[in-house]
Design a protein around this motif. Structure first.
Motif, PDB file in Angstrom:
ATOM      1  N   UNK A 115       5.791  -0.643 -10.319  1.00 35.43           N
ATOM      2  CA  UNK A 115       6.155   0.501  -9.486  1.00 35.43           C
ATOM      3  C   UNK A 115       7.614   0.894  -9.644  1.00 35.43           C
ATOM      4  N   UNK A 116       8.446  -0.006 -10.137  1.00 35.26           N
ATOM      5  CA  UNK A 116       9.860   0.333 -10.310  1.00 35.26           C
ATOM      6  C   UNK A 116      10.037   1.494 -11.280  1.00 35.26           C
ATOM      7  N   UNK A 117       9.050   1.685 -12.160  1.00 34.42           N
ATOM      8  CA  UNK A 117       9.161   2.768 -13.143  1.00 34.42           C
ATOM      9  C   UNK A 117       9.179   4.135 -12.457  1.00 34.42           C
ATOM     10  N   UNK A 118       8.495   4.228 -11.312  1.00 34.91           N
ATOM     11  CA  UNK A 118       8.411   5.531 -10.653  1.00 34.91           C
ATOM     12  C   UNK A 118       9.129   5.602  -9.318  1.00 34.91           C
ATOM     13  N   UNK A 119       9.474   4.442  -8.743  1.00 34.51           N
ATOM     14  CA  UNK A 119      10.058   4.524  -7.392  1.00 34.51           C
ATOM     15  C   UNK A 119      11.182   3.541  -7.125  1.00 34.51           C
ATOM     16  N   UNK A 120      11.482   2.625  -8.050  1.00 32.95           N
ATOM     17  CA  UNK A 120      12.464   1.597  -7.747  1.00 32.95           C
ATOM     18  C   UNK A 120      13.790   1.770  -8.435  1.00 32.95           C
ATOM     19  N   UNK A 121      13.800   1.869  -9.739  1.00 31.81           N
ATOM     20  CA  UNK A 121      15.049   1.905 -10.489  1.00 31.81           C
ATOM     21  C   UNK A 121      15.802   3.200 -10.208  1.00 31.81           C
ATOM     22  N   UNK A 122      17.086   3.064  -9.953  1.00 38.76           N
ATOM     23  CA  UNK A 122      17.907   4.264  -9.784  1.00 38.76           C
ATOM     24  C   UNK A 122      18.226   4.602  -8.354  1.00 38.76           C
ATOM     25  N   UNK A 136       6.330  11.598  -7.601  1.00 39.10           N
ATOM     26  CA  UNK A 136       5.209  12.376  -7.079  1.00 39.10           C
ATOM     27  C   UNK A 136       3.979  11.477  -7.021  1.00 39.10           C
ATOM     28  N   UNK A 137       3.255  11.533  -5.897  1.00 37.97           N
ATOM     29  CA  UNK A 137       2.083  10.693  -5.699  1.00 37.97           C
ATOM     30  C   UNK A 137       0.824  11.543  -5.815  1.00 37.97           C
ATOM     31  N   UNK A 138      -0.058  11.153  -6.715  1.00 35.25           N
ATOM     32  CA  UNK A 138      -1.337  11.836  -6.892  1.00 35.25           C
ATOM     33  C   UNK A 138      -2.372  11.174  -5.982  1.00 35.25           C
ATOM     34  N   UNK A 139      -3.180  11.986  -5.350  1.00 35.09           N
ATOM     35  CA  UNK A 139      -4.251  11.461  -4.493  1.00 35.09           C
ATOM     36  C   UNK A 139      -3.713  10.463  -3.460  1.00 35.09           C
ATOM     37  N   UNK A 140      -2.611  10.839  -2.830  1.00 39.18           N
ATOM     38  CA  UNK A 140      -1.985   9.930  -1.867  1.00 39.18           C
ATOM     39  C   UNK A 140      -2.904   9.712  -0.675  1.00 39.18           C
ATOM     40  N   UNK A 141      -3.052   8.428  -0.278  1.00 39.62           N
ATOM     41  CA  UNK A 141      -3.870   8.052   0.875  1.00 39.62           C
ATOM     42  C   UNK A 141      -2.975   7.421   1.937  1.00 39.62           C
ATOM     43  N   UNK A 142      -2.801   8.073   3.084  1.00 42.50           N
ATOM     44  CA  UNK A 142      -1.924   7.505   4.122  1.00 42.50           C
ATOM     45  C   UNK A 142      -2.347   6.116   4.586  1.00 42.50           C
ATOM     46  N   UNK A 143      -3.625   5.773   4.435  1.00 41.62           N
ATOM     47  CA  UNK A 143      -4.109   4.470   4.887  1.00 41.62           C
ATOM     48  C   UNK A 143      -4.133   3.436   3.769  1.00 41.62           C
ATOM     49  N   UNK A 144      -3.318   3.638   2.737  1.00 42.64           N
ATOM     50  CA  UNK A 144      -3.280   2.671   1.646  1.00 42.64           C
ATOM     51  C   UNK A 144      -2.979   1.283   2.224  1.00 42.64           C
ATOM     52  N   UNK A 145      -3.732   0.268   1.824  1.00 42.95           N
ATOM     53  CA  UNK A 145      -3.612  -1.043   2.482  1.00 42.95           C
ATOM     54  C   UNK A 145      -2.241  -1.696   2.272  1.00 42.95           C
ATOM     55  N   UNK A 146      -1.832  -2.396   3.305  1.00 45.08           N
ATOM     56  CA  UNK A 146      -0.576  -3.149   3.262  1.00 45.08           C
ATOM     57  C   UNK A 146      -0.676  -4.333   4.187  1.00 45.08           C
ATOM     58  N   UNK A 147       0.439  -4.964   4.434  1.00 51.97           N
ATOM     59  CA  UNK A 147       0.477  -6.152   5.287  1.00 51.97           C
ATOM     60  C   UNK A 147       1.249  -5.846   6.568  1.00 51.97           C
ATOM     61  N   UNK A 148       0.699  -6.268   7.694  1.00 55.65           N
ATOM     62  CA  UNK A 148       1.406  -6.109   8.957  1.00 55.65           C
ATOM     63  C   UNK A 148       2.455  -7.217   9.087  1.00 55.65           C
ATOM     64  N   UNK A 149       3.335  -7.057  10.049  1.00 56.92           N
ATOM     65  CA  UNK A 149       4.326  -8.106  10.311  1.00 56.92           C
ATOM     66  C   UNK A 149       3.618  -9.405  10.686  1.00 56.92           C
ATOM     67  N   UNK A 150       2.522  -9.299  11.457  1.00 53.92           N
ATOM     68  CA  UNK A 150       1.771 -10.503  11.817  1.00 53.92           C
ATOM     69  C   UNK A 150       1.157 -11.161  10.586  1.00 53.92           C
ATOM     70  N   UNK A 151       0.691 -10.357   9.621  1.00 55.90           N
ATOM     71  CA  UNK A 151       0.162 -10.912   8.376  1.00 55.90           C
ATOM     72  C   UNK A 151       1.242 -11.711   7.647  1.00 55.90           C
ATOM     73  N   UNK A 160      -0.669   3.348  -9.856  1.00 58.05           N
ATOM     74  CA  UNK A 160      -1.172   4.028 -11.062  1.00 58.05           C
ATOM     75  C   UNK A 160      -1.269   5.535 -10.872  1.00 58.05           C
ATOM     76  N   UNK A 161      -1.156   5.974  -9.617  1.00 61.36           N
ATOM     77  CA  UNK A 161      -1.225   7.402  -9.328  1.00 61.36           C
ATOM     78  C   UNK A 161       0.149   7.983  -9.007  1.00 61.36           C
ATOM     79  N   UNK A 162       1.208   7.312  -9.451  1.00 62.32           N
ATOM     80  CA  UNK A 162       2.571   7.786  -9.224  1.00 62.32           C
ATOM     81  C   UNK A 162       3.167   8.273 -10.541  1.00 62.32           C
ATOM     82  N   UNK A 163       3.905   9.358 -10.488  1.00 59.04           N
ATOM     83  CA  UNK A 163       4.512   9.948 -11.687  1.00 59.04           C
ATOM     84  C   UNK A 163       5.939  10.372 -11.380  1.00 59.04           C
TER      85      UNK A 163
END
Length: 618
Positions: free
Chosen positions: A148-155, A176-191, A221-224
């Protein structure tokens, strides 16, 4: 304050070791912030080039070490976003164009393919550790973040252009995010905080992987990378917002480039006293002889073991095993409390008062010794006096003498005893667990606990229990500032500079031994007061360090008593705790003459020589 929490299994977790938070209110300039960032991230992180080179040279012994270096690298390259900004995917049409607190970083287009291939091949070629499946899961998360650094980290820099500034340069690349899903899974603080693994090192590493994953809550894979001029209204782009108001204010200060003027005084060269102050011989100097009537303690109720430190390893800690921590400090566990410092102190004070058989109205003074109090008004001593129901004392005040707190407190109590003839209550308490942050040197050492003593008048004609006392302070500024709290350059956490601490301890121990060697034995049985000492109970600073320095000063290890392995360094409270444990363990099984030296922050030092009977311990 950065307190520990208990996870769903009732184990200690330090959230700030995994979720980076800095206090931006203490930074005026970008340079000040960069100094903290370098210490917390860069100094312990390997670069991508170094990791790939180590793989090629066969320097990694197991997959764990590659995973650890990769996680450290990912924290480092994302250091500014993690500490300063919140990434918010937003439709381009909804992005504010004129606001000064919305930013579009100028990203850099890099080819991550070769490095990704090297990491994958290198990982497969390394032997797994004790849990291959868990390591595979972590590698999958970390490699995904690395992509992911290729599209959102470096710089992403500390200071980024506003949207308006980015639009002025149409070649600016944004994510730019293609087919962005606001509910993309992640980890909660409790997790994250509730994750458990039987291998402490893997538990910490998995939490780090979870935190890194949550920095990029979208399908990688949907980031450009696209130029800002090519964005359409319905495109979703990653926009940066300050994490909080303090960050926003710091960005404004740093962009303005006008720091608040700071005047740093230049210390004068240290000069030796014209005449050193001699130790106070109580028999010769005082008319009211002090008697130790009671000793009580209140220990922290939560044990934080060396294994707990390993499973909570911060992103900026170099690796240490539980055994290495024990060898370096002599500590196996330190005790923490969920009580406030005042509550901890009050419990010890109540127990000491009960043990002494004294009523509140008999107490002439209350002295509170601590270097971790955050209460300014009323003083903790005055608060304790009120809580105990004491209508009036001759004096109730706080003393900040850090690890020499007991010597300072008892010396003042003995003096007040001459004025009032009434018992004095001396309370020594510290709560370090919420003031350490991500500084491992402090986390390994400090704990929470309280001890209290009642010093009253001895019967007429009886010898004193407190026989000799001495206090010192100051010295070269390097030693005065050997332990600092709060320290803005360490995110307001406690900071310990080891070489300077060793220097002041060595200096004071030698001076103390010299003074005791020059004093006569009050009983006339030994050649000096030093030779008449039955037991040495030093401030429990660091068992390994104190033992070595004491030996150099002429005090062999077999004469020293330590309980630091079970309770940690509790600064002002350490000697009262050690005395109490020495009674409980039968080391003090009859009235003994004890030499109790203390030394620490502020280049303070001091000692008491006193008769301690087991009957005083509550």
């Amino acid at each position: 304050m950065k307190p520990f929490v208990l996870d769903r299994y009732g184990r200690i977790v330090f959230p700030f070791n995994f979720l980076p938070e800095l206090d931006f209110s203490v930074f005026d300039t970008l340079e000040e912030f960069e100094a903290v960032i370098r210490r917390d991230f860069e100094d312990k992180a390997r670069t991508e080039t170094e990791i790939v080179a180590r793989l090629a040279e066969g320097d990694y012994r197991q997959r764990y070490w590659l995973l650890r270096d990769l996680a450290g690298h990912l924290f480092w390259i994302d250091r500014y976003a993690m500490t300063m900004y919140e990434r918010r995917p937003t439709r381009w049409r909804d992005v504010a164009r004129q606001r000064a607190d919305v930013f579009l970083p100028r990203l850099i287009d890099v080819d991550a393919g070769p490095a990704i291939g090297a990491l994958q091949a290198g990982y497969r070629g390394l032997p797994p550790g004790s849990d291959e499946r868990a390591e595979d899961v972590m590698f999958g998360i970390l490699l995904d973040v690395f992509r992911s650094r290729q599209t959102a980290g470096v710089g992403i820099a500390a200071l980024n252009p506003t949207v308006g500034e980015a639009l002025a340069r149409p070649d600016t690349l944004v994510c730019r995010l293609l087919n962005y899903a606001p509910d993309y899974p992640g980890y909660t603080v409790d997790d994250i905080l509730g994750y458990a693994h039987p291998v402490p090192e893997l538990e910490a590493l998995m939490r780090h992987a979870m935190v890194l994953h949550d920095q990029f809550r979208w399908d990688r894979e949907q980031a450009r990378l696209v130029s800002v001029k090519d964005l359409a209204d319905d495109d979703v782009v990653v926009v940066l917002h300050p994490r909080n108001a303090d960050v926003a204010r710091f960005i404004r200060r740093a962009r303005d480039g006008q720091p608040r003027p700071l005047i740093t005084p230049r210390p004068s060269p240290p000069r030796t006293p014209v005449t050193p102050c001699a130790p106070v011989d109580v028999r010769a100097r005082f008319t009211v002889m002090p008697r130790l009537e009671a000793l009580a303690v209140c220990k922290g109720e939560r044990a934080c073991t060396n294994e707990d430190l390993v499973r909570n390893a911060a992103y900026c800690w170099s690796p240490m095993t539980a055994e290495e921590i024990r060898a370096k400090t002599g500590i196996v566990q330190r005790l923490y409390t969920e009580l406030t410092l005042e509550e901890l102190a009050l419990r010890a004070a109540r127990a000491a008062l009960v043990k002494s058989g004294r009523q509140p109205e008999e107490i002439g003074a209350v002295l509170f010794c601590s270097c971790t109090s955050t209460r300014a008004c009323p003083s903790v001593a005055a608060w304790i006096s009120g809580q105990l129901g004491i209508l009036q004392t001759h004096a109730s005040y706080d003393l900040v003498a850090a690890c020499a707190g007991l010597a300072y407190g008892l010396s003042q109590a003995a003096r007040l005893l001459q004025e009032t003839g009434r018992p004095a209550l001396v309370v020594c308490a510290e709560k370090f667990s919420d003031k350490i942050g991500t500084v491992r040197a402090s986390r390994m050492i400090f704990g929470d606990s309280a001890g209290a003593l009642v010093l009253g008048p001895a019967p007429a004609g009886a010898p004193p229990d407190l026989e000799v006392f001495q206090t010192y302070a100051s010295g070269p500024m390097s030693e005065v500032e050997s332990i600092i709290w709060p320290n803005p350059t360490f995110d307001n956490s406690i900071t310990v500079h080891g070489p300077e601490v060793r220097a002041l301890v060595s200096r004071y121990l030698s001076q103390m031994v010299g003074e005791l060697s020059a004093l006569p034995d009050p009983d006339g049985r030994a050649r000096s007061l030093l030779e008449s000492i039955d037991l040495v109970v030093p401030h429990q600073a660091n068992k390994t360090m104190v033992t070595n320095l004491a030996r150099g000063a002429g005090l062999p290890a077999e004469r020293l008593y330590f309980n630091i392995e079970r309770v940690g360094n509790t600064s002002a409270a350490s000697i009262p705790l050690a005395l109490h444990d020495a009674v409980r363990e039968g080391v003090i099984d009859r009235p003994l003459r004890v030499f109790a030296p203390g030394f620490g922050a502020g280049a303070v030092g001091g000692y008491v020589v006193m008769r301690v009977a087991p009957a005083i311990a509550a």
